[in-house]
Write an enzyme that holds these catalytic residues in place. Sequence first.
Site, mmCIF file in Angstrom:
data_model
loop_
_atom_site.group_PDB
_atom_site.id
_atom_site.type_symbol
_atom_site.label_atom_id
_atom_site.label_comp_id
_atom_site.label_asym_id
_atom_site.label_seq_id
_atom_site.Cartn_x
_atom_site.Cartn_y
_atom_site.Cartn_z
ATOM 1 N N ASP A 110 0.858 -1.215 -0.168
ATOM 2 C CA ASP A 110 0.191 -0.094 -0.258
ATOM 3 C C ASP A 110 0.952 1.439 -0.037
ATOM 4 O OD1 ASP A 110 -2.474 1.622 0.223
ATOM 5 O OD2 ASP A 110 -1.810 1.848 2.409
ATOM 6 N N ASP B 270 -7.391 -2.073 3.799
ATOM 7 C CA ASP B 270 -6.347 -2.924 3.629
ATOM 8 C C ASP B 270 -6.373 -4.313 4.301
ATOM 9 O OD1 ASP B 270 -4.566 -1.279 2.162
ATOM 10 O OD2 ASP B 270 -3.783 -0.307 4.064
#
Length: 612
Positions: free
Chosen positions: A312, A512
């Site tokens: 990420d 996430d």
Amino acid sequence: MPQKRRPIWSSNVALLAAALGGLAAGLMLYFVGGRGSASFVWGFATLPVLLSLLVQIVTSLRRGDAGLDIIAALSMSAALIFREPLAANVVALMYAGGQFLENYAERRARLEMTALLGRVARTAMLHTADGLREVDIDSIKPGDRLLIRKGEVLPVDGRIASASAQIDTSALTGESMPVRLSADDEALSGMMGIGSSFDLIATRPAAESAYAGIVRLVEAAQQSKAPAVRMADRYALWFLALTLLLAGGAWIWSGDPIRALAVLVVATPCPLILAVPVAIIAGISRAAKLGVLVKGGDALEALGRARVAVLDKTGTLTHGHAELTDTWVAPTFDANEVLRLAASLDQASTHVMAQALIQAAHARSLQLSTPTEVDEMAGAGLSGVVDGRRVAVGGSAFAKSHITLPPNRVTPRFPSSTATIDVVVDGTLAGILVLSDPLRTDAASVIDRLRKAGIDRIVLATGDRAAVARPIVDQMRLDELRSDLSPQAKVDVVLAARAAGPVMMVGDGVNDAPALAVADVGVAMGARGAAASSESADVVLLVDRLDRLADAIGISHRSAKIALQSVVVGLGLSILAMIAAALGYLPPLQGALLQEAIDVAVILNALRALRG
């Protein structure tokens, strides 16, 4: 958990004391001429260990497990039947000593993890209208003002309300140097005040605090069993079959049952079931000392197997400390009022961009209101009511779905390297807030270390626009960019990446969490990351440093190497000793002593995984 391990530890000590005491008493009787009494004492001292072992074997067989404990029981029983009580006593001492050493090694290896469990605060000093009052931490609510005295562990997450605070973060981050925090800085539960007393404004209840989450993760990690340990259990069955075959063959070939006994004795116990769990647990403890919480042996091994990394952007390759750098507002709207409404709504979100807006509002001394009717779409934005006005904050696509009145002038264009947040008030685009979040200073070196550690492909997966993320991909020489991703789209990226090998996903936000859960190994940036991502991940970085991820992968490789080394060397020596015993060159007593030395050596070698 330590509380559950004390009875096991106590029983191991008692069995070891019985076997050792019997051996010593028997030797004294033997040397003063009481050979018959000595034999009786040796045999009697063997019985507690043998009976305890038989109970364990029956319990294991009921669960469908069978291992090398059977060899230990056979060797003690055979020694008593063939009137070799001294050998039986030595085997009992060897077995009880092996269990004691293994338990001690595990306790030593878990030291860094169990140390975390011992720092849980129970009470706190609460400021009230009548003065200070000691309260249970479960009663603390967000907004409560607490007094943290020197030497006290912070009971909940909060923000510093005094001019400054001297903090020891070593329990969470592994950093040995104290940290000085200023007013309004974030402080996490589990840290310790080491300077003058200071005030703390609670931001979360105790049950939702960072340290409470860490304690839950540690407890889960201590209950796990590594795949390598399960693999060792399977190989233990093959070794059991080999031992029985060799012992039976030696008896048939020589006609001497003592040779069969010698083979059984020298195979008891086996480095295969001692070295692997100790090395894995030692590796987990070593990682914990560096501020990396690995939830179990399977997660530690998965780190070493990973060949693809999906990263990420915000809070991972960047610090996640976005700063408000520019603001555009529509006519009839005031810039401070747009920021105040957006920050008020963002109090209901844990996203790093939301925290940036809140900090910007506090820096301008804006009075935030409590939002109601909040509805958040993870990774996209959130909407709600602030002071009677309908507000939506998020990306352009999310904002468009809440706009009912078109803007009365063209909105400006901002640099592609910045992130923008649209603010919609009562159906009108009221403003655009521009934030920037620079790369971590060590990001490039960490990427190089990941590649050297065996990561062949690195993918940047982000919810940001491609224009924002592309410069990072080019600068870091990453292999692929996937942008404008929803939480489900990140899951799809992880699943697709498996075509190139086991996947490690690294992220820090609520959006996430699904991708972390489906990856072969999920890594959460837990120092400031969301609780959902930490719960979904297999590995949590308690320190806000990406380089510790590369350290953890190195620890995984080293632990696996040490475990394999211990097994190969230990098994090799054991098999050679078994062959010597089968050929008549190694009597039962000497074989038992030799095997004990082998067991001690492999356990000590496995503990090397504790060191860097």
